[in-house]
Scaffold this motif. Structure first.
Motif, PDB file in Angstrom:
ATOM      1  N   GLN A 245       0.820  -1.217   0.000  1.00 54.51           N
ATOM      2  CA  GLN A 245       0.000   0.000   0.000  1.00 54.51           C
ATOM      3  C   GLN A 245       0.849   1.261   0.000  1.00 54.51           C
ATOM      4  OE1 GLN A 245      -2.773  -0.775   3.424  1.00 54.51           O
ATOM      5  NE2 GLN A 245      -4.187   0.307   2.074  1.00 54.51           N
ATOM      6  N   ARG A 246       1.880   1.233   0.829  1.00 52.33           N
ATOM      7  CA  ARG A 246       2.711   2.427   0.985  1.00 52.33           C
ATOM      8  C   ARG A 246       4.131   2.001   1.284  1.00 52.33           C
ATOM      9  NH1 ARG A 246       2.586   5.819   5.376  1.00 52.33           N
ATOM     10  NH2 ARG A 246       3.263   7.662   4.273  1.00 52.33           N
ATOM     11  N   GLN A 268       4.188  -1.023   3.834  1.00 51.37           N
ATOM     12  CA  GLN A 268       2.933  -1.174   4.560  1.00 51.37           C
ATOM     13  C   GLN A 268       1.903  -1.859   3.691  1.00 51.37           C
ATOM     14  OE1 GLN A 268       1.946   2.880   5.623  1.00 51.37           O
ATOM     15  NE2 GLN A 268       2.962   2.651   7.608  1.00 51.37           N
TER      16      GLN A 268
ATOM     17  N   PHE B  28      -6.098  -0.204   6.905  1.00 48.69           N
ATOM     18  CA  PHE B  28      -6.086  -0.348   5.446  1.00 48.69           C
ATOM     19  C   PHE B  28      -6.718   0.875   4.780  1.00 48.69           C
ATOM     20  CE2 PHE B  28      -7.908  -1.557   1.380  1.00 48.69           C
ATOM     21  CZ  PHE B  28      -6.837  -2.189   0.760  1.00 48.69           C
ATOM     22  N   ILE B  29      -7.869   1.293   5.304  1.00 44.25           N
ATOM     23  CA  ILE B  29      -8.577   2.436   4.723  1.00 44.25           C
ATOM     24  C   ILE B  29      -7.715   3.708   4.839  1.00 44.25           C
ATOM     25  CG2 ILE B  29     -10.597   3.956   4.997  1.00 44.25           C
ATOM     26  CD1 ILE B  29     -11.998   1.306   6.137  1.00 44.25           C
ATOM     27  N   ARG B  31      -4.486   3.951   5.082  1.00 44.72           N
ATOM     28  CA  ARG B  31      -3.324   3.893   4.188  1.00 44.72           C
ATOM     29  C   ARG B  31      -3.727   4.123   2.739  1.00 44.72           C
ATOM     30  NH1 ARG B  31      -0.509  -1.261   7.300  1.00 44.72           N
ATOM     31  NH2 ARG B  31       0.561  -0.029   8.900  1.00 44.72           N
ATOM     32  N   GLU B  32      -4.907   3.621   2.334  1.00 44.14           N
ATOM     33  CA  GLU B  32      -5.366   3.868   0.968  1.00 44.14           C
ATOM     34  C   GLU B  32      -5.530   5.361   0.721  1.00 44.14           C
ATOM     35  OE1 GLU B  32      -4.573   1.028  -0.650  1.00 44.14           O
ATOM     36  OE2 GLU B  32      -6.255   1.537  -1.970  1.00 44.14           O
ATOM     37  N   ILE B  34      -4.218   7.881   2.442  1.00 42.06           N
ATOM     38  CA  ILE B  34      -2.928   8.574   2.535  1.00 42.06           C
ATOM     39  C   ILE B  34      -2.149   8.395   1.233  1.00 42.06           C
ATOM     40  CG2 ILE B  34      -0.697   8.560   3.702  1.00 42.06           C
ATOM     41  CD1 ILE B  34      -2.409   7.393   6.171  1.00 42.06           C
ATOM     42  N   ALA B  35      -2.235   7.183   0.664  1.00 45.13           N
ATOM     43  CA  ALA B  35      -1.458   6.891  -0.553  1.00 45.13           C
ATOM     44  C   ALA B  35      -2.080   7.530  -1.789  1.00 45.13           C
ATOM     45  CB  ALA B  35      -1.343   5.373  -0.745  1.00 45.13           C
ATOM     46  N   GLU B  36      -3.408   7.595  -1.844  1.00 44.37           N
ATOM     47  CA  GLU B  36      -4.054   8.007  -3.097  1.00 44.37           C
ATOM     48  C   GLU B  36      -4.513   9.452  -3.119  1.00 44.37           C
ATOM     49  OE1 GLU B  36      -7.040   5.137  -4.348  1.00 44.37           O
ATOM     50  OE2 GLU B  36      -5.443   3.923  -5.231  1.00 44.37           O
ATOM     51  N   ALA B  60      -1.286   3.666  11.534  1.00 44.97           N
ATOM     52  CA  ALA B  60      -1.240   3.502  10.076  1.00 44.97           C
ATOM     53  C   ALA B  60       0.070   4.034   9.516  1.00 44.97           C
ATOM     54  CB  ALA B  60      -2.429   4.208   9.424  1.00 44.97           C
ATOM     55  N   PHE B  61       0.554   5.122  10.075  1.00 41.11           N
ATOM     56  CA  PHE B  61       1.785   5.738   9.557  1.00 41.11           C
ATOM     57  C   PHE B  61       3.059   5.133  10.147  1.00 41.11           C
ATOM     58  CE2 PHE B  61      -0.822   9.337   8.139  1.00 41.11           C
ATOM     59  CZ  PHE B  61      -0.174   9.693   6.973  1.00 41.11           C
ATOM     60  N   TYR B 180     -11.463   0.672  -2.578  1.00 40.40           N
ATOM     61  CA  TYR B 180     -12.033   2.002  -2.411  1.00 40.40           C
ATOM     62  C   TYR B 180     -11.637   2.900  -3.580  1.00 40.40           C
ATOM     63  CZ  TYR B 180     -12.822   0.079   2.152  1.00 40.40           C
ATOM     64  OH  TYR B 180     -13.236  -0.742   3.163  1.00 40.40           O
ATOM     65  N   ARG B 183     -11.003   8.546  -6.225  1.00 38.96           N
ATOM     66  CA  ARG B 183     -10.830   9.621  -7.215  1.00 38.96           C
ATOM     67  C   ARG B 183     -11.912  10.675  -7.066  1.00 38.96           C
ATOM     68  NH1 ARG B 183      -7.272   7.779 -11.667  1.00 38.96           N
ATOM     69  NH2 ARG B 183      -6.207   6.100 -10.591  1.00 38.96           N
TER      70      ARG B 183
END
Lengths: 440, 311
Positions: A245-246, A268, B28-29, B31-32, B34-36, B60-61, B180, B183
């Motif tokens: 994911q990251r 991650q 998971f949510i 990180r998604e 944060i990443a996207e 998460a971080f 998820y 966009r």
């Protein structure tokens, strides 16, 4: 042996059942309001003590106002009716209850013309499906459609709730005939574990407590069954898949307070399946390079091992160029690296499929450009008949398709892996999620 | 409060792995997003749900520090100790904290109160939208839960809002598996609710397990209140006792902490998290009897009253 023991099929003997039931079970309820679905959900919530006193007082008052002798349990979930009157799309609703043994998440997908889309959405995350049948009507086209969609979304634990048995005087032959019809239908779809329960949701018979008055049924109540049925944890026994994911990089200045690291590089992600232990060798895709797991963490806590569904930070024993969308896998049983997807999709959008249009496919943590190369056939969800070579797809259609991908994806068949076997299709213009797919 | 019950067997002893699964889902949510997302922000009010969310963001971080800012929309009617707690948490997690106040929106004229004592709670959304536009946030992480009220039962985990901040049920995207769609078009933004699937009891069990610090208001303390119907109205400068009111001092705690003008405590002697978990479980039990309809302990009722603008 009890008279009707044979009505429950044997568990699937392939290791999909865990030893100890997980503390969380997600299930869907499928059936129309006429079958008593709202009443059943209301009953489950009430009989397990999950109805707050003010809610109870409110539905009690409404029931009295309507001149009903008893409480109308369907009022508990009737927020939906007001919305229907206002013309708002009826949608999947999620409800929660807990008993001493388990926490439950109900995905409640109401019917009407958007049913396929709603049911597919709710079923995607469910462990179990309760299919509700009116004992007076028996197995209907709708029941078959629900069973097919549950099957398509990989649910192998089904509950056939034969409701309104009080209205057929609890005749065992009525029940037997419905269960036999249902079992022969689902047997044709594939292997399932079907648990049938005769009940009266209205009276609460066999919902949260057993029916003492039915001499011919010795099985558990619905709640007892839900408390004991295995959650879908087959992912633990599948080969390791960890979509990245990251990428985490700690340099001077961005470490968490108390993290006590000055330099760190890790990945991650949530294990989609399998197990991971420190020292294990893993393959990184799509590069195909290998490395060993040197550290596993959930925040500050170091773990010796982790299994499916855990969200972790992985460190490897060597420097490899890894980015979001890459996947760590079992080196012996890798995922397929594909540039074409063969899949069954459910079209979710009000905008029809544009056969020549460009779409995006989001699969695990990777999103790629895609084109529909072939629309092979459309499945009639009522008859299961195939209609060859459709020109497009409209909302609620189920289609077998071939998608051409601009970059490779790392996939498994959906039957083997729910996470690496599923994807969504996004329209790059509207940015809407227009389809959901399961990989063949 | 008497915790004895005639059906003691029912205290939820759910296997603890449900907390692991809920936590993993939330991580998971987070990180998604944060990443996207380009510019996410975490809405932090100092309430228990946002405290859990902040803790989850930390996890998460980790080992990076939390990589997004915190945003608090201040109605100006918060308890001092909640504000102090908010600032302390921002410092502990080394997070940038943005505070935007309804007061400023009133001064600018974008919020117009019908009368000076009107609750500012509903107007937080105006100030929030102004802050989203000011900073260009494309995702707001919030601690709302689906079990809070009926209407939220169909909210998505990742929910699209247009430039007016409107939730349009018709245009919500279907959410399948854990895929998820983050966009958004320019001007639109996401509201993301990583603890959608948690109940009040889950939140308290997690607070206990993870030893998450909360404002002291959540625990039983003596407080001056006036009984209005079955609601305990705290005596404060914003909600003073009126002529004829009987002011009593009772042991109570808050189940939700927000704007002073619309948050009421419940009678309780629960001085720690374990006692609160027992009380929260107990609520289900007493309600189950259905003979004594005591709704003081229900926060669904409070949500309803809040929606109707009760005091």
């Amino acid at each position: 042996m009890n008279a009707l023991d044979y009505l429950t099929t044997d568990p699937i003997p392939d290791g999909t059942h865990q030893q100890t039931p997980s503390g969380l079970l997600r299930f869907i309820t499928a059936g129309s309001v006429d079958d008593g679905k709202s009443t059943l959900i209301g009953r489950l919530l009430y009989d397990t003590g999950n109805v707050a006193a003010d809610q109870l007082a409110a539905i009690h008052a409404t029931s009295q106002k309507r001149g009903l002798a008893a409480i109308d349990w369907s009022l508990l979930t009737d927020g939906l009716i007001a919305e229907r009157e206002q013309g708002i799309t009826i949608d999947v609703a999620y409800r929660y209850f807990a008993t001493a043994r388990r926490k439950f998440i109900i995905g409640d997908a109401p019917g009407h013309e958007q049913y396929t889309r709603n049911m597919v959405t709710a079923a995607s995350s469910a462990d179990t499906a309760i299919l509700l049948v009116d004992a007076r009507k028996g197995v209907t086209t709708q029941t078959r459609r629900h069973a097919y969609l549950a099957h398509l979304l990989g649910i192998r634990e089904l509950v056939l709730a034969v409701n309104k048995m009080d209205l057929v005087d609890w005749q065992p032959m009525v029940y037997k005939s419905i269960v036999d019809t249902f079992n022969s239908f689902v047997a044709a779809l594939g292997r399932h574990h079907v648990h049938a329960i005769p009940m009266s949701a209205l009276n609460g018979t066999n919902v949260a407590s057993r029916a003492e008055a039915i001499p011919w049924y010795h099985g558990p109540s619905l709640l007892e069954h839900l408390e004991a049925v295995p959650a879908r944890r087959d992912a633990e026994h599948a080969p390791l898949r960890l979509p990245v994911q990251r990428v985490v990089r700690v340099m001077l200045g961005n470490a968490a307070n108390g993290a006590n690291v000055t330099e760190f590089r890790g990945y991650q992600g949530t294990l989609a399946s399998g197990q991971m232990q420190i020292g294990d060798e893993v393959t990184i895709w799509p590069s195909g390079q290998r490395a060993r797991v040197s550290r596993l963490n959930v925040a500050e806590r170091s773990l010796p091992a982790a299994s499916a569904d855990r969200a972790v930070v992985v460190s490897l024993d060597r420097e490899i160029d890894i980015s979001r969308g890459d996947m760590l896998s079992d080196p012996i049983q890798p995922p397929r690296v594909v540039k074409t997807l063969n899949a069954d999709i459910c079209w979710l959008s009000e905008q029809p499929l544009q056969a020549r249009g460009k779409y995006l496919v989001k699969h695990t943590t990777r999103t790629v450009n895609a084109l529909f190369e072939e629309l092979s056939y459309r499945v009639d969800v009522n008859t299961l008949a195939h209609q060859a070579a459709p020109e497009t797809a409209i909302m609620n259609d189920i289609l077998r398709v071939k998608l051409k991908l601009q970059q490779p994806l790392l996939v498994d068949a959906y039957v083997d892996n729910r996470t690496t076997g599923s994807f969504i299709v996004i329209d790059p213009l509207s940015l809407h999620t227009v389809a959901a797919g399961v990989i063949i | 409060m008497n915790l004895q019950t005639d059906t003691p067997y029912h205290l939820p002893q759910v296997a603890t792995d449900h907390l692991d699964l809920l936590e993993a889902e939330a991580l998971f949510i987070l990180r998604e997003v944060i990443a996207e997302c380009r510019h996410p922000v975490l809405l932090f009010s100092g309430g228990k749900d946002s405290a859990v969310l902040l803790h989850l963001a930390y996890k998460a971080f980790h080992p990076e520090r939390i990589g997004c800012a915190l945003l608090h929309i201040d109605t100006g009617h918060n308890y001092d100790e909640v504000i102090a707690y908010r600032d302390r948490m921002a410092e502990r997690y080394d997070c940038l904290l943005h505070v935007r106040s309804v007061e400023d929106s009133i001064r600018k004229g974008s919020v117009r109160l019908r009368h000076a004592s009107e609750s500012r709670n509903p107007y937080q959304s105006v100030t929030l939208m102004e802050a989203i536009a000011e900073f260009g946030f494309d995702a707001c992480l919030g601690g709302a839960r689906r079990d809070e009220e009926k209407a939220r039962a169909k909210e998505r985990i990742v929910s699209v809002r247009d430039e007016f901040g409107q939730w349009e049920p018709k245009h919500q995207r279907p959410e399948l598996w854990s895929l998820y769609n983050t966009r958004v078009a320019l001007g639109d933004h996401l509201r993301v609710f990583p603890i959608s699937n948690w109940t009040e009891l889950d939140v308290w069990q997690y607070i206990q397990r993870e030893d998450i610090e909360l404002p002291a208001l959540y625990f039983a303390h003596p407080r001056q209140v006036v009984r209005r119907g079955d609601i305990l109205v705290p005596v404060t400068h914003l909600t003073p006792a009126q002529a004829g009111d009987t002011v009593e001092t009772i042991s109570c705690r808050f189940r939700t902490v927000g704007d002073i003008s619309c948050t009421a405590p419940v009678a309780s002697s629960a001085g720690n998290v374990a006692d609160i978990i027992a009380e929260t479980a107990q609520c289900l039990l007493t309600e189950r009897g259905a003979t004594r309809l005591d709704d003081r302990a229900s926060d669904a009722a409070m949500e309803q009253r809040k929606k109707e603008g009760y005091f």
